[in-house]
Design a protein around this motif. Sequence first.
Motif, PDB file in Angstrom:
ATOM      1  N   TYR A  96       0.831  -1.209   0.000  1.00  0.00           N
ATOM      2  CA  TYR A  96       0.000   0.000   0.000  1.00  0.00           C
ATOM      3  C   TYR A  96       0.864   1.257   0.000  1.00  0.00           C
ATOM      4  O   TYR A  96       0.561   2.243  -0.699  1.00  0.00           O
ATOM      5  CB  TYR A  96      -0.926  -0.007   1.215  1.00  0.00           C
ATOM      6  CG  TYR A  96      -1.928   1.123   1.232  1.00  0.00           C
ATOM      7  CD1 TYR A  96      -3.010   1.120   0.359  1.00  0.00           C
ATOM      8  CD2 TYR A  96      -1.805   2.184   2.120  1.00  0.00           C
ATOM      9  CE1 TYR A  96      -3.941   2.147   0.365  1.00  0.00           C
ATOM     10  CE2 TYR A  96      -2.723   3.216   2.145  1.00  0.00           C
ATOM     11  CZ  TYR A  96      -3.798   3.194   1.267  1.00  0.00           C
ATOM     12  OH  TYR A  96      -4.714   4.221   1.281  1.00  0.00           O
ATOM     13  N   VAL A  99       2.368   1.945  -3.587  1.00  0.00           N
ATOM     14  CA  VAL A  99       1.483   2.475  -4.625  1.00  0.00           C
ATOM     15  C   VAL A  99       0.874   3.823  -4.262  1.00  0.00           C
ATOM     16  O   VAL A  99       0.355   4.525  -5.135  1.00  0.00           O
ATOM     17  CB  VAL A  99       0.354   1.471  -4.973  1.00  0.00           C
ATOM     18  CG1 VAL A  99       0.949   0.198  -5.561  1.00  0.00           C
ATOM     19  CG2 VAL A  99      -0.525   1.170  -3.778  1.00  0.00           C
ATOM     20  N   THR A 100       0.925   4.210  -2.990  1.00  0.00           N
ATOM     21  CA  THR A 100       0.348   5.498  -2.603  1.00  0.00           C
ATOM     22  C   THR A 100       1.401   6.562  -2.296  1.00  0.00           C
ATOM     23  O   THR A 100       1.133   7.755  -2.437  1.00  0.00           O
ATOM     24  CB  THR A 100      -0.563   5.350  -1.377  1.00  0.00           C
ATOM     25  OG1 THR A 100       0.181   4.795  -0.286  1.00  0.00           O
ATOM     26  CG2 THR A 100      -1.754   4.462  -1.699  1.00  0.00           C
ATOM     27  N   SER A 142      -5.982  -9.691  -6.266  1.00  0.00           N
ATOM     28  CA  SER A 142      -6.285  -8.290  -5.978  1.00  0.00           C
ATOM     29  C   SER A 142      -6.573  -8.116  -4.495  1.00  0.00           C
ATOM     30  O   SER A 142      -7.202  -8.974  -3.864  1.00  0.00           O
ATOM     31  CB  SER A 142      -7.476  -7.800  -6.806  1.00  0.00           C
ATOM     32  OG  SER A 142      -7.129  -7.681  -8.165  1.00  0.00           O
ATOM     33  N   CYS A 166      -5.783  -3.011  -5.444  1.00  0.00           N
ATOM     34  CA  CYS A 166      -4.448  -3.202  -6.019  1.00  0.00           C
ATOM     35  C   CYS A 166      -4.349  -4.616  -6.586  1.00  0.00           C
ATOM     36  O   CYS A 166      -4.531  -5.599  -5.865  1.00  0.00           O
ATOM     37  CB  CYS A 166      -3.369  -2.987  -4.962  1.00  0.00           C
ATOM     38  SG  CYS A 166      -1.680  -3.140  -5.605  1.00  0.00           S
ATOM     39  N   GLU A 200       1.577   2.225  -9.095  1.00  0.00           N
ATOM     40  CA  GLU A 200       2.018   0.968  -9.692  1.00  0.00           C
ATOM     41  C   GLU A 200       3.352   0.546  -9.097  1.00  0.00           C
ATOM     42  O   GLU A 200       4.044   1.342  -8.445  1.00  0.00           O
ATOM     43  CB  GLU A 200       2.139   1.099 -11.209  1.00  0.00           C
ATOM     44  CG  GLU A 200       3.160   2.143 -11.651  1.00  0.00           C
ATOM     45  CD  GLU A 200       3.305   2.221 -13.157  1.00  0.00           C
ATOM     46  OE1 GLU A 200       3.851   1.254 -13.732  1.00  0.00           O
ATOM     47  OE2 GLU A 200       2.897   3.227 -13.748  1.00  0.00           O
ATOM     48  N   ALA A 218       2.506  -4.701 -10.079  1.00  0.00           N
ATOM     49  CA  ALA A 218       1.225  -4.416  -9.427  1.00  0.00           C
ATOM     50  C   ALA A 218       0.679  -3.095  -9.936  1.00  0.00           C
ATOM     51  O   ALA A 218       1.429  -2.225 -10.402  1.00  0.00           O
ATOM     52  CB  ALA A 218       1.386  -4.372  -7.906  1.00  0.00           C
ATOM     53  N   ALA A 220      -2.559  -0.208  -8.832  1.00  0.00           N
ATOM     54  CA  ALA A 220      -3.613   0.174  -7.899  1.00  0.00           C
ATOM     55  C   ALA A 220      -4.479   1.271  -8.502  1.00  0.00           C
ATOM     56  O   ALA A 220      -3.987   2.172  -9.183  1.00  0.00           O
ATOM     57  CB  ALA A 220      -3.000   0.663  -6.585  1.00  0.00           C
ATOM     58  N   GLN A 221      -5.779   1.188  -8.229  1.00  0.00           N
ATOM     59  CA  GLN A 221      -6.722   2.186  -8.723  1.00  0.00           C
ATOM     60  C   GLN A 221      -7.835   2.371  -7.709  1.00  0.00           C
ATOM     61  O   GLN A 221      -7.956   1.610  -6.746  1.00  0.00           O
ATOM     62  CB  GLN A 221      -7.300   1.744 -10.059  1.00  0.00           C
ATOM     63  CG  GLN A 221      -8.020   0.414 -10.011  1.00  0.00           C
ATOM     64  CD  GLN A 221      -8.288  -0.156 -11.388  1.00  0.00           C
ATOM     65  OE1 GLN A 221      -7.573   0.085 -12.339  1.00  0.00           O
ATOM     66  NE2 GLN A 221      -9.340  -0.957 -11.491  1.00  0.00           N
TER      67      GLN A 221
END
Length: 454
Positions: A96, A99-100, A142, A166, A200, A218, A220-221
């Motif tokens: 997490y 990707v953030t 996911s 993700c 990503e 990976a 993430a959206q």
Amino acid sequence: MGDLLDLLAVWMPRQRWYGTKGRDPRLTVVADWTLDADTRLLLVRDEAVQPAIVYQVPVARRPEGSVPPGSLIGPASDDDVWADATTDPGFTDQLYSWVTVGGEVGTPENGFLGIALASPGPRVPAPRATAKVLSGEQSNTSLIFRPATADGAEADAQDAGIPVICKLFRQVNPGINPDVELQSALAAGGAAFVPAAIGEVRGSWVTPEGVPVSGSLAFAQEFFAGVEDAWRVALDAAAADEDFAARAHALGASVAGMHVALAAQFPTREPDDADRAAVAGAWERRLSIALAEVPALAPYADRIREVYAVAAAAPWPALQRVHGDLHLGQVLDTAANGWVLLDFEGEPLRPIAERLQPDVAVRDVAGMLRSFDYVSGAVADDDGAAVRAWVIAAQQAFLAGYAETAGPDRAVDDALLAAFELDKAVYEAIYETRNRPDWVGIPLAAIGRLAPLT
């Protein structure tokens, strides 16, 4: 490492995302990234099939009895076990963050990089989140990340941040995954018909031939909680005999908008003889397989080939990037954005190099028409004529919505559309014969309509 590989060779074939069912894996390590003392991210190469497949497997070493049963890989020592780390907070918290926020592990030649894509604004991810693996997936894993409080509890406040999904790509290939490439570009262009891109993860490794490569690990959206996919919405509407024309029209407009945006953001080119021959060859190969496995197709073989021949000589649009695996299950019904399109990865069994190439946009249109047709077989209704009428009305409305948004320059040629629909139905006949024999009547009926016997 040998003991862990031996355990993985037993555990991996039991996972839904393992792509070589019926064979014993022959595994070698491609990359081994240490995240902390007890958590590692592995890329393992399976040479039980050619070309070999590289899988992504995050693992965590934890005390025996402390991991969910479905995550257990096997013993690591007398007291510890190896577990699939997608259910372990030690791994999911780091994922997490990658990707953030971003972050890097290893070196540019043998490591991976987390890239945060979300721009500042009111709809941003929470600073911390709880993770849950999404059930039911086939080829990937996911995780749903929901905003959490400082003590790890799920946050109730709407302003805590948006939930995130993700996708961890289990099969890893050199190059950017089309799911990452296409959705990120569409979201950056302001498209409301795709989720916001959050971030990503990209990895770098060395092939057995000593060639350095990189690829998507990976993506993430934004996650839309509490919504139904278009398949479920359509099923409910058909079962209740509710008019679906307006919804189908809007869906056609969304698909056309996707094609227009993709053509504007990625290169297009006019098809040449080689392109036509390649598509026609794929049609024929699929038909040959179907004729060997589905005896009921034999009377239609000549008519199917006639439809293909007419389409091969018909006008073709410029080739462009497409969704590649579009059906009602790849669409969400959201209150804020309307229809939202997902999963631009393309057909997982097609080589990644093919999925990254310009294609015929009609393929996506045909896929959606076939998906509507499946509603008639899935709805339990004594009045088959009424359900069939519902399907035809939905298909016609979808095509009308597509045509209005796409414009005359992107008009769908009837002969080309018929061929792609037919090819999809032939594929479905193979699939249903192998997996759901009771459903094979759905594609066979479609083939009878698309290639009627004279």
